[in-house]
Design a protein around this motif. Structure first.
Motif, PDB file in Angstrom:
ATOM      1  N   GLN A  41       0.824  -1.209   0.000  1.00  0.00           N
ATOM      2  CA  GLN A  41       0.000   0.000   0.000  1.00  0.00           C
ATOM      3  C   GLN A  41       0.863   1.267   0.000  1.00  0.00           C
ATOM      4  N   SER A  43       0.114   4.260  -0.592  1.00  0.00           N
ATOM      5  CA  SER A  43      -0.511   5.442   0.005  1.00  0.00           C
ATOM      6  C   SER A  43      -0.459   5.391   1.526  1.00  0.00           C
ATOM      7  N   ASN A  98      -4.528  -1.078  -2.593  1.00  0.00           N
ATOM      8  CA  ASN A  98      -5.973  -0.997  -2.350  1.00  0.00           C
ATOM      9  C   ASN A  98      -6.653  -2.356  -2.239  1.00  0.00           C
ATOM     10  N   ASN A 101      -9.607  -2.419  -0.024  1.00  0.00           N
ATOM     11  CA  ASN A 101      -9.675  -0.964   0.147  1.00  0.00           C
ATOM     12  C   ASN A 101      -8.345  -0.365   0.632  1.00  0.00           C
ATOM     13  N   LYS A 226       2.051  15.697   1.069  1.00  0.00           N
ATOM     14  CA  LYS A 226       1.040  15.133   0.166  1.00  0.00           C
ATOM     15  C   LYS A 226       1.614  14.999  -1.244  1.00  0.00           C
ATOM     16  N   ARG A 229       4.359  12.334  -1.338  1.00  0.00           N
ATOM     17  CA  ARG A 229       3.789  10.985  -1.266  1.00  0.00           C
ATOM     18  C   ARG A 229       3.231  10.590  -2.628  1.00  0.00           C
ATOM     19  N   GLU A 230       2.530  11.539  -3.247  1.00  0.00           N
ATOM     20  CA  GLU A 230       1.913  11.235  -4.543  1.00  0.00           C
ATOM     21  C   GLU A 230       2.945  10.947  -5.621  1.00  0.00           C
ATOM     22  N   MET A 233       3.636   7.310  -5.125  1.00  0.00           N
ATOM     23  CA  MET A 233       2.433   6.532  -5.478  1.00  0.00           C
ATOM     24  C   MET A 233       2.281   6.481  -6.995  1.00  0.00           C
TER      25      MET A 233
ATOM     26  N   VAL B 208      -8.252   7.021  -3.932  1.00  0.00           N
ATOM     27  CA  VAL B 208      -7.385   6.762  -2.782  1.00  0.00           C
ATOM     28  C   VAL B 208      -6.879   8.086  -2.209  1.00  0.00           C
ATOM     29  N   GLN B 209      -7.117   8.298  -0.923  1.00  0.00           N
ATOM     30  CA  GLN B 209      -6.712   9.504  -0.215  1.00  0.00           C
ATOM     31  C   GLN B 209      -7.233  10.781  -0.861  1.00  0.00           C
ATOM     32  N   GLY B 210      -8.380  10.671  -1.518  1.00  0.00           N
ATOM     33  CA  GLY B 210      -8.997  11.865  -2.118  1.00  0.00           C
ATOM     34  C   GLY B 210      -8.120  12.558  -3.132  1.00  0.00           C
ATOM     35  N   SER B 211      -7.265  11.762  -3.813  1.00  0.00           N
ATOM     36  CA  SER B 211      -6.258  12.390  -4.672  1.00  0.00           C
ATOM     37  C   SER B 211      -6.722  12.554  -6.112  1.00  0.00           C
ATOM     38  N   LYS B 219      -9.240  13.270 -11.496  1.00  0.00           N
ATOM     39  CA  LYS B 219      -9.228  14.571 -10.802  1.00  0.00           C
ATOM     40  C   LYS B 219      -9.986  15.639 -11.593  1.00  0.00           C
TER      41      LYS B 219
END
Lengths: 267, 265
Positions: A41, A43, A98, A101, A226, A229-230, A233, B208-211, B219
């Motif tokens: 995961q 995220s 995921n 979830n 954020k 992290r993205e 990801m 995922v994570q509201g991204s 988006k």
């Protein structure tokens, strides 16, 4: 689950973890994963694991010591780290992003054998009475141990004056007192900052491994957590979902993250 | 709105006290940001896929419901249920329906039918469509009720006269019912376009994570604006992006009014 395959100790090296994860993964007749051996995961905590642990274990360094420059694409095994990570999803199929979830749901519902998470999750996990689990330090690889840790601090703003200032000092004294720290630890799992209190739990089966992990942990200097992290990801998604080469995705990630850092430092 | 217009030409940041006039810098910045362009295109895609589906489906269902005499209220209620349920709850239920096996109900149905499982929200190709499907399902109830009300205002004499003249069912539908519903259709098309252009809650809760992921494939503009304003606190940039969204809504609404009004004249 470890008992199912005759294990009485958790695996301690990365390769052992993956072998155990393969044994503990379960599939339906069509080959769909129905129990993950290991949560994958990005995220969750995995982007930290990738950045501060795997990069170092593959011989690299994530950033320069002044935190201004991304190095993970230029040092150590470079994009091999990303390839290794995606291979566990695609080739080994021990878990995927995921699954159920998210990693916490999968682990809490006994649908994932192993997961990487912070001590702050212990409160949630302990509240689940049907969960029988233990904690171990992160697996080592190439003889290297590494860990990620974050911390936070309390503060008083310059706007607080008079009575409000006095009250906030009182509150700060209370929240950093040994009594509050122990309460906080028991209820959330977040580790106490006071070394004296921490040392009391050094051999605790659950808090102990987290405390020991702090000795070789790194804290990332996040300019924008954020966004950073993205970046990781997305790098994983690009290889896993889009079939882009790990080398290309890793280079792009480093470039994007460098832009985030530049924007912060040039302000 | 005037405040936001003014702010879109500044570098206003919630974390600093100083505000400077920066001209068109913000606009240059957002139009060279590939995430913004992707969000803009995604927003248009939500409208292109969403609006026609919801209008056609709701018209069809409303016409069928209009024929039912018994328990019409029950069906009407059933179709309205999704619309009156809180959006966050609906989004999460659908997020779980779309999960991969062993949890996702839709994938389990596919498995039982011996069909290949789908990635839905985890796929860059299917995620946006999956969210459109959820949104259409939510909006159907509202559109059906409005269409039903419209259908019930059509005088039965028209239909009877047509029937006596030997018009077929299809002819009645296309030559009488649909043209008489034009003002209501125009209203619904505009309202639905605006609601799809402003899509946010579903995407925030279903990715995922509201991204708005994976890889920004879901988006929409509003999420982009939200991130700039309340994650990065870059109010100036967020104001510029809002202005672009405002322009887009205005242009699309204007085109629709002109196009659909001309046709009804």
């Amino acid at each position: 689950m470890f008992k199912e395959i005759g294990l009485d100790q958790p695996p301690s090296t990365l390769n052992e973890v993956i072998e155990v994860a393969k044994e503990l993964s379960k599939y339906d007749k069509k080959g769909n994963l129905i129990r993950a051996g290991f949560t994958m995961q990005p995220s969750g905590q995995h982007h930290h694991w990738l950045r501060e642990v795997l990069v170092r274990q593959f011989g690299g360094v994530p950033y320069t010591s002044d935190n201004k420059t991304v190095l993970y694409d230029k040092t150590g095994a470079g994009s091999d780290v990303l390839q290794w990570y995606v291979d566990r999803i695609v080739k080994d199929n021990i878990g995927f992003p995921n699954f159920l979830n998210d990693d916490v749901t999968a682990f809490q519902s006994n649908m994932a054998a192993m997961t990487i998470d912070g001590s702050f999750r212990l409160g949630t996990l302990d509240a689940n009475k049907s969960l029988d689990y233990g904690v171990a330090e992160l697996p080592e690889y190439n003889g290297i141990k590494s860990n990620f840790a974050s911390f936070w601090a309390h503060g008083i703003t310059t706007n607080a004056t008079g009575e409000k200032l006095e009250a906030s000092i009182k509150f700060l004294k209370y929240i950093t007192s040994p009594k509050a720290m122990e309460l906080w630890l028991k209820n959330t799992g977040e580790l106490p900052a006071n070394p004296e209190i921490a040392s009391k739990y050094y051999d605790d089966p659950k808090y102990g491994p987290f405390l020991k992990g702090l000795e070789y942990a790194h804290a990332t200097f996040f300019a924008d957590e954020k966004a950073q992290r993205e970046v990781l990801m997305n790098a994983i998604d690009e290889v896993y979902l889009k079939g882009i080469s790990a080398a290309e995705a890793w280079k792009k990630a480093a470039g994007t993250e460098q832009k985030v850092l530049d924007e912060f430092w040039n302000k | 709105m005037v405040f936001s217009l003014a702010m879109s030409f500044t570098d206003w940041n919630l974390l600093s006290k100083d505000v400077h006039f920066t001209g068109f810098d913000n606009f240059v910045k957002i139009f060279s940001d590939e995430v913004f362009l992707k969000a803009l295109w995604n927003t248009i895609k939500y409208v292109i896929f969403g609006v026609p589906s919801v209008i056609l489906l709701s018209l069809l269902i409303a016409m069928m419901l209009n024929r039912i005499r018994k328990f019409q209220w029950l069906f009407r209620l059933l179709y309205v249920m999704p619309y009156i349920t809180p959006l966050v709850a609906v989004s999460w239920v659908w997020r779980w329906l779309y999960q991969p096996p062993p949890m996702g109900v839709l994938n389990n149905i596919l498995l039982n039918l011996n069909m290949p499982t789908q990635q839905f929200l985890s796929s860059t190709e299917q995620a946006l469509i999956s969210i459109v499907v959820t949104t259409v399902w939510i909006q159907l109830g509202y559109c059906i009720v409005i269409f039903l009300a419209g259908l019930q205002t059509i005088p039965s004499e028209y239909i009877e006269a047509a029937r006596i003249d030997g018009a077929s069912r299809r002819q009645i539908t296309w030559k009488i019912t649909v043209p008489l519903l034009k003002p209501i259709t125009l209203f619904l098309v505009i309202m639905q376009s605006i609601s799809f252009l402003r899509i946010f809650t579903q995407v925030y809760n279903m990715s995922v994570q509201g991204s708005g992921g994976p890889l920004n494939s879901t988006k929409p503009l509003v999420l982009y604006i939200y991130e700039k304003a309340f994650v990065n606190f870059d109010m100036g940039l967020a104001s510029s992006a809002s202005l672009v969204l405002f322009g887009l809504i205005m242009v699309i609404t204007f085109i629709q009014m002109k196009f659909l009004n001309e046709k009804s004249d």
